[in-house]
Design a protein around this motif. Sequence first.
Motif, PDB file in Angstrom:
ATOM      1  N   ALA A 105     -17.207   3.946  17.591  1.00 26.79           N
ATOM      2  CA  ALA A 105     -15.797   4.324  17.669  1.00 26.79           C
ATOM      3  C   ALA A 105     -15.149   3.775  18.935  1.00 26.79           C
ATOM      4  N   GLU A 106     -15.888   3.783  20.042  1.00 23.63           N
ATOM      5  CA  GLU A 106     -15.343   3.276  21.306  1.00 23.63           C
ATOM      6  C   GLU A 106     -15.046   1.784  21.198  1.00 23.63           C
ATOM      7  N   THR A 107     -15.947   1.054  20.579  1.00 20.40           N
ATOM      8  CA  THR A 107     -15.732  -0.377  20.421  1.00 20.40           C
ATOM      9  C   THR A 107     -14.600  -0.656  19.436  1.00 20.40           C
ATOM     10  N   VAL A 108     -14.535   0.125  18.368  1.00 18.00           N
ATOM     11  CA  VAL A 108     -13.456  -0.037  17.391  1.00 18.00           C
ATOM     12  C   VAL A 108     -12.100   0.164  18.066  1.00 18.00           C
ATOM     13  N   ARG A 109     -11.984   1.221  18.864  1.00 18.34           N
ATOM     14  CA  ARG A 109     -10.710   1.488  19.545  1.00 18.34           C
ATOM     15  C   ARG A 109     -10.333   0.335  20.472  1.00 18.34           C
ATOM     16  N   GLN A 110     -11.325  -0.243  21.124  1.00 21.95           N
ATOM     17  CA  GLN A 110     -11.054  -1.303  22.090  1.00 21.95           C
ATOM     18  C   GLN A 110     -10.529  -2.565  21.413  1.00 21.95           C
ATOM     19  N   ILE A 111     -11.067  -2.902  20.270  1.00 25.32           N
ATOM     20  CA  ILE A 111     -10.719  -4.194  19.678  1.00 25.32           C
ATOM     21  C   ILE A 111      -9.698  -4.107  18.542  1.00 25.32           C
ATOM     22  N   THR A 112      -9.304  -2.891  18.164  1.00 28.11           N
ATOM     23  CA  THR A 112      -8.300  -2.770  17.106  1.00 28.11           C
ATOM     24  C   THR A 112      -6.982  -3.460  17.445  1.00 28.11           C
ATOM     25  N   PRO A 113      -6.463  -3.374  18.682  1.00 31.18           N
ATOM     26  CA  PRO A 113      -5.224  -4.111  18.975  1.00 31.18           C
ATOM     27  C   PRO A 113      -5.345  -5.613  18.716  1.00 31.18           C
ATOM     28  N   SER A 114      -6.518  -6.178  18.977  1.00 32.81           N
ATOM     29  CA  SER A 114      -6.711  -7.598  18.690  1.00 32.81           C
ATOM     30  C   SER A 114      -6.708  -7.859  17.191  1.00 32.81           C
ATOM     31  N   ALA A 115      -7.308  -6.944  16.436  1.00 35.37           N
ATOM     32  CA  ALA A 115      -7.306  -7.080  14.981  1.00 35.37           C
ATOM     33  C   ALA A 115      -5.878  -7.021  14.456  1.00 35.37           C
ATOM     34  N   VAL A 116      -5.070  -6.110  15.000  1.00 35.89           N
ATOM     35  CA  VAL A 116      -3.672  -5.993  14.589  1.00 35.89           C
ATOM     36  C   VAL A 116      -2.922  -7.289  14.881  1.00 35.89           C
ATOM     37  N   GLU A 117      -3.128  -7.835  16.061  1.00 35.84           N
ATOM     38  CA  GLU A 117      -2.426  -9.066  16.447  1.00 35.84           C
ATOM     39  C   GLU A 117      -2.834 -10.236  15.564  1.00 35.84           C
ATOM     40  N   LEU A 118      -4.129 -10.338  15.293  1.00 35.66           N
ATOM     41  CA  LEU A 118      -4.609 -11.428  14.443  1.00 35.66           C
ATOM     42  C   LEU A 118      -4.028 -11.302  13.034  1.00 35.66           C
ATOM     43  N   LEU A 119      -4.097 -10.111  12.472  1.00 30.91           N
ATOM     44  CA  LEU A 119      -3.627  -9.897  11.107  1.00 30.91           C
ATOM     45  C   LEU A 119      -2.118 -10.100  10.992  1.00 30.91           C
ATOM     46  N   ARG A 120      -1.406  -9.702  12.013  1.00 26.49           N
ATOM     47  CA  ARG A 120       0.051  -9.820  11.981  1.00 26.49           C
ATOM     48  C   ARG A 120       0.483 -11.291  11.968  1.00 26.49           C
ATOM     49  N   GLY A 121      -0.352 -12.153  12.509  1.00 29.25           N
ATOM     50  CA  GLY A 121      -0.009 -13.560  12.585  1.00 29.25           C
ATOM     51  C   GLY A 121      -0.410 -14.378  11.374  1.00 29.25           C
ATOM     52  N   LEU A 122      -0.982 -13.741  10.371  1.00 27.66           N
ATOM     53  CA  LEU A 122      -1.401 -14.477   9.177  1.00 27.66           C
ATOM     54  C   LEU A 122      -0.189 -14.937   8.379  1.00 27.66           C
ATOM     55  N   ASP A 123      -0.309 -16.129   7.776  1.00 26.26           N
ATOM     56  CA  ASP A 123       0.735 -16.548   6.850  1.00 26.26           C
ATOM     57  C   ASP A 123       0.362 -16.108   5.445  1.00 26.26           C
ATOM     58  N   ASP A 124       1.289 -16.325   4.506  1.00 23.37           N
ATOM     59  CA  ASP A 124       1.075 -15.829   3.142  1.00 23.37           C
ATOM     60  C   ASP A 124      -0.141 -16.478   2.493  1.00 23.37           C
ATOM     61  N   GLY A 125      -0.374 -17.738   2.792  1.00 15.96           N
ATOM     62  CA  GLY A 125      -1.530 -18.421   2.225  1.00 15.96           C
ATOM     63  C   GLY A 125      -2.835 -17.821   2.705  1.00 15.96           C
ATOM     64  N   GLN A 126      -2.888 -17.453   3.979  1.00 16.77           N
ATOM     65  CA  GLN A 126      -4.098 -16.847   4.530  1.00 16.77           C
ATOM     66  C   GLN A 126      -4.331 -15.455   3.954  1.00 16.77           C
ATOM     67  N   VAL A 127      -3.254 -14.719   3.744  1.00 15.77           N
ATOM     68  CA  VAL A 127      -3.386 -13.387   3.135  1.00 15.77           C
ATOM     69  C   VAL A 127      -3.900 -13.523   1.708  1.00 15.77           C
ATOM     70  N   LYS A 128      -3.366 -14.486   0.973  1.00 10.24           N
ATOM     71  CA  LYS A 128      -3.848 -14.715  -0.394  1.00 10.24           C
ATOM     72  C   LYS A 128      -5.327 -15.072  -0.384  1.00 10.24           C
ATOM     73  N   GLU A 129      -5.718 -15.910   0.578  1.00 18.29           N
ATOM     74  CA  GLU A 129      -7.128 -16.303   0.697  1.00 18.29           C
ATOM     75  C   GLU A 129      -8.004 -15.096   1.017  1.00 18.29           C
ATOM     76  N   MET A 130      -7.530 -14.225   1.884  1.00 17.95           N
ATOM     77  CA  MET A 130      -8.274 -13.020   2.233  1.00 17.95           C
ATOM     78  C   MET A 130      -8.455 -12.128   1.005  1.00 17.95           C
ATOM     79  N   ASN A 131      -7.387 -11.960   0.238  1.00 19.48           N
ATOM     80  CA  ASN A 131      -7.470 -11.132  -0.964  1.00 19.48           C
ATOM     81  C   ASN A 131      -8.410 -11.732  -1.994  1.00 19.48           C
ATOM     82  N   ASN A 132      -8.401 -13.057  -2.111  1.00 16.07           N
ATOM     83  CA  ASN A 132      -9.343 -13.720  -3.015  1.00 16.07           C
ATOM     84  C   ASN A 132     -10.778 -13.494  -2.553  1.00 16.07           C
TER      85      ASN A 132
END
Length: 289
Positions: A105-132
Amino acid sequence: MARQWPLLISLLILSLLLGACSRVGLAYRNLDVIIPWTLNDYLDMNSEQKSWFNQRLQQHLSWHCSTQLPGYLDWLDRLQLMVQSNQVSDQDLQARTREAKQAIAETVRQITPSAVELLRGLDDGQVKEMNNAFAKDQQEHREQYLTPSLAQQIQQRSQRMSKRLNAWLGPLTPSQQQRIEQWSASLGEQNQQWIANRVHWQTQFSAAVAQRRDSDFPQRIEQLLINRESLWTDDYRQAYAHTEQAARSLLVDLMAASSVDQRQHLLKKIDGVRKDFAALKCLQNASQG
């Protein structure tokens, strides 16, 4: 163990905390190489994203090594003491499990902001690829874990556990093997509940990422990553409680029936993990600082 969370969060957590099944030090030192490759299972990052990711990854690894690994060494010491004294009880295993969850949980809390930033920067093609990739992941898991008959699922689960325990304890006795088979049978259709919950979580994750420009996106990702248990299906919540209790009961019984040679084998494995962690340069630098 199958990956349960995508992207940065899963790769860091699982690589750091579940890599103890092999050469921990070697895996840890090479996470900056391993993680970007594995990330491509879900997402093909562009050059700008890769550059940002590699820089952020180094920061997280440095933080983790200097602040979290000392606690892992203490945890291994407590585990080792349990084995040395041949006092492996349900209460002690609950305590070790609680401590491990807190570390995650401590590690998750630490790196979640980075996960948010990475995910927020995805384009539609990358999101489609992730869903696939999610759809492919779900299909593969169904084929591997649900296509076999229930009897086959139970047998395969028993075989997987036996393989893991052989690595840690050495050769198992017939009675220990029988106890593992009883454990596997007691879990019944756990595969069904686990995969249904996996699909449920991935569906919610995809829905959140589809609205990644919304103001509440960080909060939604935090719930998915930090408070993921709040989103479990009711069936999986019940199954998980039973699975965790059954695993503790299995380990208590196996250790009670263990031989001196098996306990020595286990102590040697734990000591190897501890030495791998202790030898990491970042940890040595932190202790000298």
